[in-house]
Scaffold this motif. Structure first.
Motif, PDB file in Angstrom:
ATOM      1  N   PHE A 202     -10.079  -2.250  -7.699  1.00  0.00           N
ATOM      2  CA  PHE A 202      -8.980  -1.764  -6.865  1.00  0.00           C
ATOM      3  C   PHE A 202      -9.455  -1.474  -5.444  1.00  0.00           C
ATOM      4  O   PHE A 202      -8.781  -1.849  -4.471  1.00  0.00           O
ATOM      5  N   ALA A 203     -10.611  -0.825  -5.313  1.00  0.00           N
ATOM      6  CA  ALA A 203     -11.158  -0.514  -3.986  1.00  0.00           C
ATOM      7  C   ALA A 203     -11.445  -1.797  -3.204  1.00  0.00           C
ATOM      8  O   ALA A 203     -11.159  -1.879  -1.999  1.00  0.00           O
TER       9      ALA A 203
ATOM     10  N   LEU B 200      -0.256  -3.664  -9.219  1.00  0.00           N
ATOM     11  CA  LEU B 200      -1.702  -3.566  -9.003  1.00  0.00           C
ATOM     12  C   LEU B 200      -2.160  -2.111  -9.076  1.00  0.00           C
ATOM     13  O   LEU B 200      -3.178  -1.798  -9.703  1.00  0.00           O
ATOM     14  N   PHE B 201      -1.424  -1.212  -8.426  1.00  0.00           N
ATOM     15  CA  PHE B 201      -1.743   0.218  -8.475  1.00  0.00           C
ATOM     16  C   PHE B 201      -1.737   0.718  -9.910  1.00  0.00           C
ATOM     17  O   PHE B 201      -2.630   1.473 -10.315  1.00  0.00           O
ATOM     18  N   ASN B 202      -0.705   0.328 -10.675  1.00  0.00           N
ATOM     19  CA  ASN B 202      -0.550   0.842 -12.036  1.00  0.00           C
ATOM     20  C   ASN B 202      -1.750   0.509 -12.918  1.00  0.00           C
ATOM     21  O   ASN B 202      -2.264   1.367 -13.642  1.00  0.00           O
TER      22      ASN B 202
ATOM     23  N   THR C  60       0.816  -1.222   0.000  1.00  0.00           N
ATOM     24  CA  THR C  60       0.000   0.000   0.000  1.00  0.00           C
ATOM     25  C   THR C  60       0.846   1.267   0.000  1.00  0.00           C
ATOM     26  O   THR C  60       1.050   1.882  -1.051  1.00  0.00           O
ATOM     27  N   ILE C  61       1.383   1.655   1.157  1.00  0.00           N
ATOM     28  CA  ILE C  61       2.090   2.934   1.275  1.00  0.00           C
ATOM     29  C   ILE C  61       3.327   2.979   0.380  1.00  0.00           C
ATOM     30  O   ILE C  61       3.525   3.941  -0.377  1.00  0.00           O
ATOM     31  N   VAL C  62       4.174   1.944   0.459  1.00  0.00           N
ATOM     32  CA  VAL C  62       5.399   1.941  -0.348  1.00  0.00           C
ATOM     33  C   VAL C  62       5.064   1.844  -1.839  1.00  0.00           C
ATOM     34  O   VAL C  62       5.627   2.569  -2.660  1.00  0.00           O
ATOM     35  N   ALA C  63       4.119   0.968  -2.180  1.00  0.00           N
ATOM     36  CA  ALA C  63       3.739   0.797  -3.592  1.00  0.00           C
ATOM     37  C   ALA C  63       3.148   2.082  -4.162  1.00  0.00           C
ATOM     38  O   ALA C  63       3.474   2.490  -5.276  1.00  0.00           O
ATOM     39  N   PHE C  64       2.268   2.733  -3.379  1.00  0.00           N
ATOM     40  CA  PHE C  64       1.659   3.974  -3.860  1.00  0.00           C
ATOM     41  C   PHE C  64       2.713   5.061  -4.005  1.00  0.00           C
ATOM     42  O   PHE C  64       2.732   5.796  -4.994  1.00  0.00           O
TER      43      PHE C  64
ATOM     44  N   THR D 291       5.990   4.823  -4.527  1.00  0.00           N
ATOM     45  CA  THR D 291       6.908   4.619  -5.648  1.00  0.00           C
ATOM     46  C   THR D 291       6.199   4.635  -7.002  1.00  0.00           C
ATOM     47  O   THR D 291       6.856   4.711  -8.044  1.00  0.00           O
ATOM     48  N   SER D 292       4.849   4.544  -6.992  1.00  0.00           N
ATOM     49  CA  SER D 292       4.078   4.632  -8.243  1.00  0.00           C
ATOM     50  C   SER D 292       3.684   6.067  -8.594  1.00  0.00           C
ATOM     51  O   SER D 292       3.028   6.286  -9.621  1.00  0.00           O
ATOM     52  N   MET D 293       4.072   7.019  -7.768  1.00  0.00           N
ATOM     53  CA  MET D 293       3.725   8.421  -8.026  1.00  0.00           C
ATOM     54  C   MET D 293       4.179   8.920  -9.398  1.00  0.00           C
ATOM     55  O   MET D 293       3.435   9.634 -10.070  1.00  0.00           O
ATOM     56  N   PRO D 294       5.422   8.585  -9.861  1.00  0.00           N
ATOM     57  CA  PRO D 294       5.820   9.058 -11.198  1.00  0.00           C
ATOM     58  C   PRO D 294       4.893   8.562 -12.305  1.00  0.00           C
ATOM     59  O   PRO D 294       4.512   9.324 -13.203  1.00  0.00           O
ATOM     60  N   GLU D 295       4.521   7.260 -12.257  1.00  0.00           N
ATOM     61  CA  GLU D 295       3.592   6.721 -13.261  1.00  0.00           C
ATOM     62  C   GLU D 295       2.240   7.427 -13.189  1.00  0.00           C
ATOM     63  O   GLU D 295       1.632   7.736 -14.212  1.00  0.00           O
ATOM     64  N   LEU D 296       1.766   7.670 -11.962  1.00  0.00           N
ATOM     65  CA  LEU D 296       0.478   8.357 -11.784  1.00  0.00           C
ATOM     66  C   LEU D 296       0.542   9.754 -12.368  1.00  0.00           C
ATOM     67  O   LEU D 296      -0.376  10.187 -13.080  1.00  0.00           O
TER      68      LEU D 296
END
Length: 316
Positions: free
Chosen positions: A136-137, A249-251, A42-46, A48-53
């Protein structure tokens, strides 16, 4: 010369930031009495996915989000082959049973659903984006509820681990500082590294298309790479692999969901091939991981496979 300076400063910031981020994330897991795997997913994945977002949502708002799918699928392939592969090559990763039973298969399902969305009409429609966000939710809620059910047992284990540590447990304020400062350094360092590498590539006469397919695509996944390698070296296997699978999963579910809700995403036909490749490697490397450990040999094989994929990208 400035490009080389950016590149060096960027990597230095990312490495220092990843060290602080992982320390803060693991301390947060102990403080909350939840599994480090949940924090990684959750926290780490989100984080580190900030650039893609940022890349995908900005492109969607500008009406140019055809790059979103390529960015996401390319990042997921990089995450699995390079981030997990290099982490395993540096330090063999012990696999969490929950990740193997639930989260890794979910990442394969996510890639299959994405293929099902884009294959018929080469478009991700708004309603398909809504479906991705609902899934996702549901996944996020289920992960949190499962972790909270095991909270007492994990809190006891965390207290015992802290009692054995020579240093005092990290305060709530320091946890926040480590996570936020570490994440800021990772994101800023990643941007500087991409800018520096792009400048160097242009200096050597590489084309804009090639730069986009390689350096920029890899650049948005640099936070995952550095964070997972640092976590692996610290023995935080749950954070290292949770970051990889959680980011994937986030991506797909969050980033493509949000982007396609803003405006439908047109997709190039080559993305179908990339999706099939993502599904194949996710299934193939799940097999050695199921034994409970992702060792150096599979890790090196994953890195080699990414090198082959990169050559394919350059030639197609």
């Amino acid at each position: 010369m400035l490009s080389f300076v950016f590149l060096v400063i960027g990597f230095a910031l990312m490495i220092w930031g990843a060290d602080k981020f992982v320390a803060g994330a693991s301390a947060l897991a102990r403080k909350l009495g939840v599994s480090p795997l949940l924090i990684g997913l959750t926290i780490v994945a989100f984080g580190t996915s900030m650039p893609e977002l940022a890349v995908s949502v900005t492109a969607a708002l500008r009406g140019a989000n055809e790059i979103a799918v390529g960015n996401v699928v390319g990042s997921n392939i990089f995450n699995l082959l390079m981030v997990a592969g290099l982490s395993a090559a540096v330090c063999p990763l012990v696999m969490d049973k929950t990740l193997l039973r639930r989260d890794w298969p979910l990442s394969i399902l996510a890639a299959v659903l994405l293929l099902g969305a884009i294959a018929p009409d080469l478009t991700i429609a708004r309603w398909e984006g809504v479906v991705l966000l609902i899934i996702f939710a549901f996944i996020l809620t289920y992960q949190i509820r499962t972790a909270l059910r095991n909270r007492e047992q994990l809190a006891a284990a965390a207290a015992e681990a802290e009692a054995e540590e020579a240093e005092a447990p990290m305060s709530a304020a320091m946890i926040g500082v480590n996570i936020l400062l570490g994440l800021a350094c990772i994101v800023i360092g990643g941007q500087l590294a991409v800018n520096g590498a792009t400048g160097i590539a242009r200096m050597f006469g590489l084309s804009e298309t090639l730069i986009g397919l390689t350096i920029v695509a890899m650049g948005t996944s640099l936070p995952e790479l550095v964070t997972s390698i640092v976590a692996a070296r610290k023995g935080q296997n749950d954070i290292a692999m949770g970051n990889v699978i959680g980011s994937n999963l986030f991506n797909i579910f969050l980033i493509l969901g949000v982007s396609s809700v803003i405006t439908p995403i047109p997709v190039q036909a080559t993305s179908i091939v990339d999706c099939l490749f993502l599904i194949a490697i996710s299934a193939v490397f799940y097999l050695p991981a199921r034994k409970g450990k992702l060792g150096r040999v599979p890790g090196i094989a994953m890195v080699a496979m990414y090198a082959v994929y990169t050559v394919y990208l350059i030639m197609r």
